[in-house]
Write an enzyme that holds these catalytic residues in place. Structure first.
Site, PDB file in Angstrom:
ATOM      1  CE1 TYR A 141      -3.452  -2.713   0.840  1.00 10.89           C
ATOM      2  CE2 TYR A 141      -4.622  -0.645   1.167  1.00 10.89           C
ATOM      3  CZ  TYR A 141      -4.636  -2.010   0.959  1.00 10.89           C
ATOM      4  OH  TYR A 141      -5.836  -2.656   0.888  1.00 10.89           O
ATOM      5  CE  LYS A 189       1.964 -17.737  -2.793  1.00 16.60           C
ATOM      6  NZ  LYS A 189       1.151 -18.973  -2.873  1.00 16.60           N
ATOM      7  CG  ASP A 221      -1.933 -20.325  -1.540  1.00 17.36           C
ATOM      8  OD1 ASP A 221      -1.402 -20.268  -0.402  1.00 17.36           O
ATOM      9  OD2 ASP A 221      -1.414 -20.956  -2.487  1.00 17.36           O
ATOM     10  CG  ASP A 245      -8.153  -4.838   1.495  1.00 14.29           C
ATOM     11  OD1 ASP A 245      -9.109  -4.360   2.123  1.00 14.29           O
ATOM     12  OD2 ASP A 245      -8.063  -4.782   0.246  1.00 14.29           O
ATOM     13  CG  ASP A 249     -13.838  -7.139   1.757  1.00 13.16           C
ATOM     14  OD1 ASP A 249     -13.664  -6.431   2.774  1.00 13.16           O
ATOM     15  OD2 ASP A 249     -14.265  -6.679   0.677  1.00 13.16           O
TER      16      ASP A 249
END
Ligand code: IPM
Ligand code: MG
Length: 356
Positions: A141, A189, A221, A245, A249
């Site tokens: 970001y 990751k 994942d 983020d 959701d």
């Protein structure tokens, strides 16, 4: 500063949900239950319209003068093609960065009366009680360099973390974990990314100070899959800005509606409280948005900024009671006879008055 609240209603449904939360806040102030006061400011699209800047200096000053901020939502359709620094979202990112709000807490819970609203089977979701601890002021970001190449036919961003940035958020998560089930799932990751390898090393280093907390490292994942497959295995999920983020959701959907979930973004001294949903311009101004995420965000403010768990519990209980009595906003209801935004706010206020 100590008892000052800044309201930043923002865009889309932001002003409507702010109005409903302020009903409770006004009651608290009117009855002198807590000694707080509030003022208002602009952020996002509305700030671009009024000040030609998504995060005006005036808002930064007001934010610095407040101990806590209640924020509605940012994002508009009409500004969505602006350059990055003139997009509404950049106002929110500037607020987070300027106040160093590095801790983002996103609790994922399901109220018994809403189990049927989830798209997952009741037995899969019934026991979930997860808190996502998302790092909020670094990662891709904010990493530099970033931009479009000269011909604008390629573009680049930089995913970057420093040890200090990882260690401070990890320390927060471990402390929190000790007050819960003492299991942390750290999501990264590390099979591909150097930032994630650093992340893992720092999480393990902090973890050594907390021998009673069990650390599970999980790739993003796999975590995305496990959240749907077996969500009750999670307690504290610790992750970076981008993965947090996305996962938040996803996790919100376990609960049936993203309209239910509040969040807190904390620095060492201040807090911003906001729903995790966005500005939802398609339903703005229709008195149909669910105000509960915002009302519960106000509850989190009393818990984290003002150390008044009693007020926070009263707000949570009021929401629970109203929902159990069968009042559901459009997002939760399958009938046309749903409860409007303002009715929901009034009902929760009435319950709150009874149990505060
Ligand atoms: C969130 C939002 C923001 C984010 C946007 C609006 C910049 O999606 O708070 O999750 O990506 O952090
Ligand atoms: Mg998001």
């Amino acid at each position: 500063m100590k008892n000052k609240i800044l309201l930043l209603p923002g865009d889309g449904v932001g002003p409507e949900i702010t109005t409903e939360a302020v009903k409770i806040l006004d009651y608290i102030i009117g009855k002198s239950i807590v000694d707080v006061s509030y003022t208002e400011g602009d952020i996002g699209g509305v700030a671009i319209d009024n000040h030609n800047n998504p995060f005006p200096d005036e808002t930064l000053q007001k934010a610095r003068d407040s101990s806590s901020i209640l924020l509605g939502a940012v994002g508009t359709i009409k500004h969505s093609n602006n350059p990055n620094n003139m997009k509404p979202e950049s106002g929110l990112l500037a607020l987070r960065k300027n106040l160093d709000l590095y801790i983002n807490l996103r609790p994922i819970f399901i109220l018994p009366s809403l189990i049927s609203c989830s798209s997952l089977k009741p037995e899969v979701i019934k026991d979930i009680d997860i808190i996502i601890v998302r790092e909020l002021v670094s990662d891709i970001y904010f990493g530099e360099p970033r931009g479009f190449d000269n011909d604008s036919r390629s573009a680049f961003n930089t995913m970057r973390y420093s040890e200090d940035e990882v260690e401070r958020i990890a320390s927060y998560a471990f402390d929190l974990s000790e007050t819960r089930k003492s299991i942390i799932t750290s999501v990264d990751k590390a099979n591909v990314l150097e930032t994630s390898q650093l992340w893992r090393k720092c999480v393990d280093k902090i973890g050594k100070k907390f021998p009673d907390v069990k650390i599970d490292h999980m790739y993003i994942d796999n975590a995305a899959m496990q959240l749907i497959n077996n969500p009750s295995q999670f307690d504290v999920i610790l992750t970076g800005n981008l993965f947090g983020d996305i996962l938040s959701d996803e996790a919100s959907m376990l609960t049936g509606s993203i309209g239910m979930l509040p969040s807190a973004s904390l620095s060492k001294s201040q807090g911003v409280y906001e729903p995790i949903h966005g500005s939802a311009p398609d339903i703005a101004g229709k008195n149909i948005v669910n105000p509960i995420a915002m009302i519960l965000s106000l509850g989190m403010m009393f818990r984290y900024s003002f150390k008044r768990d009693d007020i926070s519990d009263s707000i949570d209980n009021a929401v629970n009671t109203v929902l159990s009595n069968g009042y559901l906003t459009k997002d939760l209801s399958d009938s046309n006879d749903f409860t409007s935004t303002s009715q929901m706010g009034d009902l929760i206020l009435e319950e709150f008055k009874k149990n505060v």
